[in-house]
Design an enzyme around this catalytic site. Structure first.
Site, PDB file in Angstrom:
ATOM      1  N   ALA A  15    -189.895  55.368  21.435  1.00 34.19           N
ATOM      2  CA  ALA A  15    -191.244  55.020  21.872  1.00 34.19           C
ATOM      3  C   ALA A  15    -191.374  55.474  23.323  1.00 34.19           C
ATOM      4  CB  ALA A  15    -191.445  53.523  21.762  1.00 34.19           C
TER       5      ALA A  15
ATOM      6  N   GLY B  66    -187.446  54.349  18.527  1.00 37.40           N
ATOM      7  CA  GLY B  66    -188.510  54.624  17.559  1.00 37.40           C
ATOM      8  C   GLY B  66    -188.285  55.924  16.794  1.00 37.40           C
TER       9      GLY B  66
ATOM     10  N   GLU C 139    -186.010  55.000  14.077  1.00 37.47           N
ATOM     11  CA  GLU C 139    -186.811  54.199  13.141  1.00 37.47           C
ATOM     12  C   GLU C 139    -187.736  55.078  12.307  1.00 37.47           C
ATOM     13  OE1 GLU C 139    -188.041  51.596  16.488  1.00 37.47           O
ATOM     14  OE2 GLU C 139    -187.711  49.990  15.053  1.00 37.47           O
TER      15      GLU C 139
ATOM     16  N   GLU D 259    -182.581  49.988  22.382  1.00 37.02           N
ATOM     17  CA  GLU D 259    -183.586  49.079  22.951  1.00 37.02           C
ATOM     18  C   GLU D 259    -182.980  48.005  23.838  1.00 37.02           C
ATOM     19  OE1 GLU D 259    -183.581  50.144  19.819  1.00 37.02           O
ATOM     20  OE2 GLU D 259    -185.597  50.836  19.337  1.00 37.02           O
TER      21      GLU D 259
HETATM   22  N1  COA Z   1    -190.138  57.670  26.708  1.00 33.33           N
HETATM   23  C1  COA Z   1    -190.756  58.358  27.672  1.00 33.33           C
HETATM   24  N2  COA Z   1    -190.273  59.497  28.204  1.00 33.33           N
HETATM   25  C2  COA Z   1    -189.107  59.954  27.726  1.00 33.33           C
HETATM   26  C3  COA Z   1    -188.396  59.284  26.711  1.00 33.33           C
HETATM   27  C4  COA Z   1    -188.959  58.092  26.189  1.00 33.33           C
HETATM   28  N3  COA Z   1    -188.374  57.400  25.200  1.00 33.33           N
HETATM   29  N4  COA Z   1    -187.258  59.970  26.448  1.00 33.33           N
HETATM   30  C5  COA Z   1    -187.263  61.040  27.264  1.00 33.33           C
HETATM   31  N5  COA Z   1    -188.385  61.034  28.043  1.00 33.33           N
HETATM   32  C6  COA Z   1    -188.773  62.006  29.066  1.00 33.33           C
HETATM   33  C7  COA Z   1    -187.967  61.856  30.342  1.00 33.33           C
HETATM   34  O1  COA Z   1    -188.512  60.820  31.140  1.00 33.33           O
HETATM   35  C8  COA Z   1    -188.126  63.218  30.930  1.00 33.33           C
HETATM   36  O2  COA Z   1    -189.411  63.309  31.526  1.00 33.33           O
HETATM   37  P1  COA Z   1    -189.607  64.007  32.983  1.00 33.33           P
HETATM   38  O3  COA Z   1    -189.123  65.431  32.787  1.00 33.33           O
HETATM   39  O4  COA Z   1    -191.070  63.905  33.236  1.00 33.33           O
HETATM   40  O5  COA Z   1    -188.742  63.242  33.927  1.00 33.33           O
HETATM   41  C9  COA Z   1    -188.123  64.136  29.725  1.00 33.33           C
HETATM   42  O6  COA Z   1    -188.471  63.312  28.612  1.00 33.33           O
HETATM   43  C10 COA Z   1    -186.763  64.743  29.436  1.00 33.33           C
HETATM   44  O7  COA Z   1    -185.817  63.711  29.327  1.00 33.33           O
HETATM   45  P2  COA Z   1    -184.472  63.623  30.208  1.00 33.33           P
HETATM   46  O8  COA Z   1    -184.083  62.191  30.304  1.00 33.33           O
HETATM   47  O9  COA Z   1    -184.647  64.377  31.484  1.00 33.33           O
HETATM   48  O10 COA Z   1    -183.453  64.425  29.260  1.00 33.33           O
HETATM   49  P3  COA Z   1    -181.874  64.252  29.213  1.00 33.33           P
HETATM   50  O11 COA Z   1    -181.384  65.376  28.373  1.00 33.33           O
HETATM   51  O12 COA Z   1    -181.298  64.091  30.570  1.00 33.33           O
HETATM   52  O13 COA Z   1    -181.625  62.870  28.430  1.00 33.33           O
HETATM   53  C11 COA Z   1    -181.990  61.249  26.667  1.00 33.33           C
HETATM   54  C12 COA Z   1    -182.001  62.738  27.074  1.00 33.33           C
HETATM   55  C13 COA Z   1    -182.556  61.171  25.257  1.00 33.33           C
HETATM   56  C14 COA Z   1    -180.552  60.709  26.676  1.00 33.33           C
HETATM   57  C15 COA Z   1    -182.846  60.427  27.666  1.00 33.33           C
HETATM   58  O14 COA Z   1    -184.107  61.074  27.787  1.00 33.33           O
HETATM   59  C16 COA Z   1    -183.096  59.011  27.230  1.00 33.33           C
HETATM   60  O15 COA Z   1    -182.215  58.183  27.351  1.00 33.33           O
HETATM   61  N6  COA Z   1    -184.314  58.707  26.745  1.00 33.33           N
HETATM   62  C17 COA Z   1    -184.715  57.388  26.397  1.00 33.33           C
HETATM   63  C18 COA Z   1    -184.102  56.977  25.080  1.00 33.33           C
HETATM   64  C19 COA Z   1    -184.480  55.555  24.722  1.00 33.33           C
HETATM   65  O16 COA Z   1    -184.090  54.604  25.352  1.00 33.33           O
HETATM   66  N7  COA Z   1    -185.274  55.421  23.641  1.00 33.33           N
HETATM   67  C20 COA Z   1    -185.633  54.163  23.125  1.00 33.33           C
HETATM   68  C21 COA Z   1    -186.923  53.716  23.636  1.00 33.33           C
HETATM   69  S1  COA Z   1    -187.336  52.132  22.945  1.00 33.33           S
END
Ligand code: COA
Length: 261
Positions: free
Chosen positions: A67, A113, A116, A136
Site C-alpha cells: 500500500a 498489499g 495480499e 506491516e
Molecule cells: N509506498 C510508497 N512508496 C513506496 C513504497 C510504498 N509501499 N515502496 C516503495 N516506494 C517508493 C520509495 O519511497 C521510493 O520513492 P522515491 O524515489 O520518491 O524516494 C521508490 O518507491 C523506490 O523505492 P526505494 O525504497 O528507493 O527502492 P529500494 O530498492 O531501495 O527498496 C523496497 C525497495 C521494496 C525494499 C523498499 O521500497 C520498501 O521497503 N518499501 C516499502 C515496503 C513495505 O513496507 N510495504 C508494506 C506497506 S504496508
C-alpha cells in the site's frame, strides 16, 4: 480500457493483462490504483471476450511494493478502516470470487498489499527475482487487504505467524517451498508460463471451472457448507450443455467443444 492511468490493460486471445503502472513508486497501491484496479476487475466480470486475467506490475523491479505508505500519514481510525474495507470490496474479494481465472505474475517485490494482491488471485507464478513479505509490523500495522486470512490459508498457521510477526522478506524459492507460489520461472519466461496455464484452463468447461473457484473459496471461508455445496454444484452441472458435450467427446474419442452453457 483507455481511460485508466495507473493501470494498463490489454486483451489478447481472451487473456486480459492488468499491469499496475507506477514503477517509479514500485507500483505502490494508492487510492487511484485501487479505484482503477476495481474498474479493471469489473471489466473481467462483464466483458464476454475476456476468458481469464493476469495481474502483474510494470518495470523490472516490483510487482507491488505495498500500500502507498505516503497516504498513511493522513489517515485516522475511521478512514483507515474505510481504506481496508473499500480495497477488500472493490478489488481483493472481487478477484478471489471472480468466476474466471485470475492469476498473479509476480515479477519482483510483492510486499504488504502487493503480497495480499497476489494472494487474492487464484494462484501465483513468480519470477526468480520475486520477493514476498508482510512487513506491516515495521510500520505498526497489520495487513488490511485480507493478508492475515489468505496467508494462513496458503502457508499454514505457523509460517503465516512467523512471516507476519517478523516482517521477514522471503525469496521466490522459499515462497515456492511453502506453497505461496505454484511455480518459479526466469523473468523473461514468466508471462508465457502463466499464459500457457491459462490456455490449458481455456480448453476446459467454463461453468465447471467457475464452480471449482466457488467451491474452493467455500472450503476456505464457509467450510461447514462446502460438502453440500459440492453436491449441489455436481448436480447443477448435469443440466449444462457442456457436461453432455464433455461426456460425449470422451466416449467418441474427440476433443470437446465447450460453449460455457
Ligand atoms: N509506498 C510508497 N512508496 C513506496 C513504497 C510504498 N509501499 N515502496 C516503495 N516506494 C517508493 C520509495 O519511497 C521510493 O520513492 P522515491 O524515489 O520518491 O524516494 C521508490 O518507491 C523506490 O523505492 P526505494 O525504497 O528507493 O527502492 P529500494 O530498492 O531501495 O527498496 C523496497 C525497495 C521494496 C525494499 C523498499 O521500497 C520498501 O521497503 N518499501 C516499502 C515496503 C513495505 O513496507 N510495504 C508494506 C506497506 S504496508
Amino acid at each position: 480500457m483507455n481511460n485508466l492511468t495507473t493501470v494498463i490493460t490489454t486483451l489478447e486471445a481472451g487473456i486480459f493483462v492488468i499491469t499496475i503502472n507506477r514503477p517509479e513508486k514500485l507500483n505502490a497501491l494508492n487510492a487511484e490504483v485501487i479505484r482503477e484496479l476495481g474498474l479493471a476487475i469489473a471489466e473481467v466480470y462483464t466483458n464476454d471476450n475476456i476468458a481469464a486475467a493476469i495481474v502483474t506490475g510494470a518495470g523490472p523491479k516490483a510487482f507491488v511494493a505495498g500500500a502507498d505508505i505516503a497516504e498513511f500519514t493522513s489517515l485516522d481510525g475511521s478512514s483507515g478502516k474505510n481504506l481496508a474495507q473499500l480495497g477488500q470490496q472493490l478489488v481483493f474479494n472481487k478477484i478471489e470470487q471472480c468466476p474466471k481465472p485470475i492469476v498473479a505474475a509476480v515479477n519482483g517485490f510483492a510486499l504488504g498489499g502487493g503480497c495480499e494482491l497476489a494472494m487474492a488471485c487464484h494462484f501465483r507464478y513468480a519470477s526468480t527475482n520475486a520477493k514476498f513479505g508482510q512487513p506491516e509490523v515495521n510500520l505498526g500495522l497489520v495487513p488490511g487487504y485480507g493478508g492475515t486470512q489468505r496467508l494462513t490459508q496458503l502457508v499454514g498457521k505457523g509460517r503465516a505467524l512467523e512471516l507476519m510477526m517478523t516482517g521477514n522478506i522471503i525469496s521466490a524459492d522459499e515462497a515456492l517451498a511453502m506453497g505461496l507460489v505454484n511455480k518459479v520461472c526466469p523473468s523473461e519466461g514468466l508471462m508465457e508460463a502463466v499464459k500457457a496455464t491459462l490456455n490449458t484452463i481455456a480448453g476446459k468447461a467454463p461453468l465447471a471451472v467457475a464452480k471449482v473457484i466457488d467451491l474452493v473459496n467455500t472450503a476456505c471461508y464457509h467450510p461447514a457448507k462446502g460438502l453440500q455445496m459440492e453436491i449441489d454444484a455436481f448436480g447443477a452441472l448435469f443440466e449444462s450443455d457442456d457436461l453432455k458435450e464433455g461426456a460425449s467427446a470422451f466416449l467418441e474419442k474427440r476433443k470437446p467443444n465447450f460453449k460455457g452453457r
